[in-house]
Scaffold this motif. Structure first.
Motif, short mmCIF file in Angstrom:
data_model
loop_
_atom_site.label_atom_id
_atom_site.label_comp_id
_atom_site.label_asym_id
_atom_site.label_seq_id
_atom_site.Cartn_x
_atom_site.Cartn_y
_atom_site.Cartn_z
N ASP A 1 34.95 -47.20 -12.10
CA ASP A 1 34.79 -45.87 -11.53
C ASP A 1 33.46 -45.78 -10.79
O ASP A 1 32.67 -46.73 -10.78
N ASP A 2 33.21 -44.62 -10.16
CA ASP A 2 31.99 -44.44 -9.38
C ASP A 2 30.75 -44.57 -10.28
O ASP A 2 30.74 -44.14 -11.43
N TYR B 1 35.15 -53.13 -7.60
CA TYR B 1 35.31 -51.68 -7.77
C TYR B 1 36.79 -51.33 -7.70
O TYR B 1 37.49 -51.73 -6.77
N SER C 1 26.70 -43.59 -10.34
CA SER C 1 25.63 -42.78 -9.73
C SER C 1 24.28 -43.37 -10.11
O SER C 1 23.90 -43.35 -11.28
N THR D 1 37.61 -45.38 0.53
CA THR D 1 36.49 -45.72 -0.35
C THR D 1 35.23 -46.08 0.43
O THR D 1 35.28 -46.46 1.60
N THR E 1 33.40 -43.57 -4.19
CA THR E 1 32.24 -44.35 -3.76
C THR E 1 31.76 -45.19 -4.91
O THR E 1 31.47 -44.67 -6.00
N ALA E 2 31.67 -46.48 -4.71
CA ALA E 2 31.27 -47.39 -5.79
C ALA E 2 29.86 -47.04 -6.28
O ALA E 2 29.64 -46.85 -7.47
#
Length: 362
Positions: free
Chosen positions: A152-153, A174, A155, A209, A179-180
Motif C-alpha cells: 500500500d501507499d 508496489y 507516507s 499510479t 502513490t507508492a
C-alpha cells in the motif's frame, strides 16, 4: 572618555592628542578651571580593557581584537540558516535542514516487522513498518539485498532517507493503486528526502499510479534509482508557489511508464536532472508551467514523446534546458499550449548532418 554627556571641544582635543585623558587631566591646573569636568567624570585607568569596562586603542587608534566579542559563530550561523531557504528568506514556519537522520532502521528480506529494526540482527521486513516505527522522527531506512513488497501507499516524513544496496539489488514492488511514496505533509512545504540505490516496480504504465511524489517537497535528492511500470514514475508538483523547488535527480531512470518524469505547476521550479534516463515511456519528460527545468547529459530513448513542454500562458515553462542529451529510437519532441508568432527564419544545415567538404584554393 566621559561617562555621560558630550565632551566639550577643548576636552575632546586633549583626549585625542595626549596619551591618557585621566593621567593628563589630573596634574594640569587648567583642567580644573570652572566649568571643566572633574576627574570623577572620567573612566578610571583600572577600567581600561577590563570586563564591563571600556576598550583601549592600539597604535593604529583601533580597539584591539582581543577586546572585541567573537561574533563569527553568530554571523556564520545566520548565513547558513538563511542559505537553507531556497528563497533566501526564512518564513516563521521554516524548519532548518537536519544535520542527520534521528534514527536508523534496517530492513532485510529475513527481517520481521515485529522487530525493533535498530540493528541488522533485529531488522524489519518492510519499509512501511520502519516508517511507522519512526513516528515523527527523521528516519534513515537501510535496505539490504533482495526483493521487498510494498502493498500500500507509504507516507514518508520530513527528511526521510531510503537507501538500498543498488538499483539492481534492492527491488521494491508496489501493489497499490495510488502513490507508492508520498510525503506525509502533502500540500505543505517540506524538505530534504533522499532515495538512493534501489528499484521501485509498479503495476503497469496504463494505471493511474505514481512511483514517487514530491508534493510541495524542496531540495529532494535522488541518486541511482530506477522507477518502472507506473502511470507516472516521478511526479514533482505543488499547489503552493515555490513549494517544490531545487530538487535534484542524479542517474535516475524512469522505464516503461506512462510519463517518466512530470514537473508541473504551480510551484515546481529549478528541477535538475543529471545523467537521467527516460526509457520506453509514452512521454519521457513532461514539463507543465514550470520554469528552469534542466536535463543534462541524460538519455531519452524509445519514448512516444521524448520531451513535452506545456505553457498555458506567457512566462510559464520558461528557461528549460535540455543539453548534452541523447535522443534515441522513435522519439519526438513537441511543445504544446504556447505558440510563437514570429516570421520563419531560414534554417541552416545542422553541423552534424551537413555535407562539409574541404575547399581547395589554387
Amino acid at each position: 572618555m566621559k561617562r555621560r554627556g558630550l565632551l566639550r571641544f577643548g576636552t575632546l582635543v586633549t583626549a585625542i592628542t595626549v596619551a591618557s585623558a585621566v593621567a593628563t587631566l589630573g596634574p594640569i591646573p587648567a583642567n580644573a578651571a570652572t566649568g571643566k569636568p572633574s576627574a570623577a567624570d572620567y573612566v578610571p585607568m583600572a577600567e581600561k580593557g577590563a570586563a564591563s569596562g571600556v576598550g583601549t586603542l592600539d597604535a593604529g587608534a583601533r580597539i584591539p581584537s582581543g577586546q572585541l566579542p567573537d561574533l563569527s559563530a553568530t554571523i556564520k550561523g545566520g548565513i547558513e540558516t538563511a542559505d537553507l531557504d531556497p528563497n533566501g528568506v526564512l518564513p516563521a514556519t521554516f524548519v532548518g535542514r537536519p544535520t542527520a537522520p534521528e534514527v536508523t532502521f534496517f530492513v532485510t528480506p529475513r527481517g520481521k516487522d515485529t522487530n525493533d529494526g535498530l540493528t541488522l540482527a533485529s531488522a524489519k521486513a518492510s519499509v512501511s513498518a520502519a516508517i511507522a516505527a519512526a513516528g515523527g522522527s527523521r528516519p534513515k531506512i537501510v535496505m539490504g539485498v533482495g526483493s521487498f513488497s510494498l502493498p500500500d501507499d507509504a507516507s514518508y516524513p520530513y527528511g526521510t532517507v531510503v537507501q538500498g544496496a543498488g538499483s539492481s539489488l534492492t527491488i521494491l514492488t508496489y501493489a497499490g493503486t495510488g502513490t507508492a511514496f508520498a510525503p506525509s505533509t502533502a500540500g505543505v512545504r517540506s524538505f530534504y528526502p533522499q532515495f538512493e540505490s534501489l528499484q521501485l516496480q509498479g503495476p503497469g504504465k496504463a494505471t493511474g499510479t505514481v512511483g514517487i511524489s514530491l508534493d510541495s517537497v524542496t531540495d529532494a535528492s535522488f541518486k541511482n534509482v530506477v522507477v518502472r511500470q507506473f502511470g507516472i514514475g516521478v511526479r514533482i508538483h505543488s499547489p503552493i508557489s515555490g513549494g517544490a523547488v531545487y530538487n535534484h535527480m542524479e542517474h535516475v531512470t524512469a522505464s516503461s511508464c506512462g510519463i517518466g518524469f512530470k514537473v508541473e505547476a504551480k510551484g515546481s521550479n529549478a528541477t535538475k536532472f543529471f545523467g537521467c534516463r527516460a526509457n520506453a515511456c509514452d512521454i519521457g519528460l513532461d514539463i507543465v508551467d514550470s520554469n528552469n527545468t534542466n536535463w543534462v547529459a541524460g538519455t531519452l530513448e524509445a519514448n512516444g514523446s521524448g520531451v513535452r513542454v506545456t505553457a498555458t500562458s506567457a512566462a510559464m515553462a520558461d528557461n528549460s534546458v535540455i543539453s548534452f542529451a541523447r535522443f534515441e529510437g522513435k522519439v519526438r519532441g513537441k511543445r504544446d499550449g504556447m505558440e510563437r508568432h514570429q516570421p520563419e527564419r531560414p534554417r541552416l544545415p545542422s553541423p552534424l548532418t551537413a555535407d562539409i567538404r574541404p575547399v581547395h584554393r589554387q
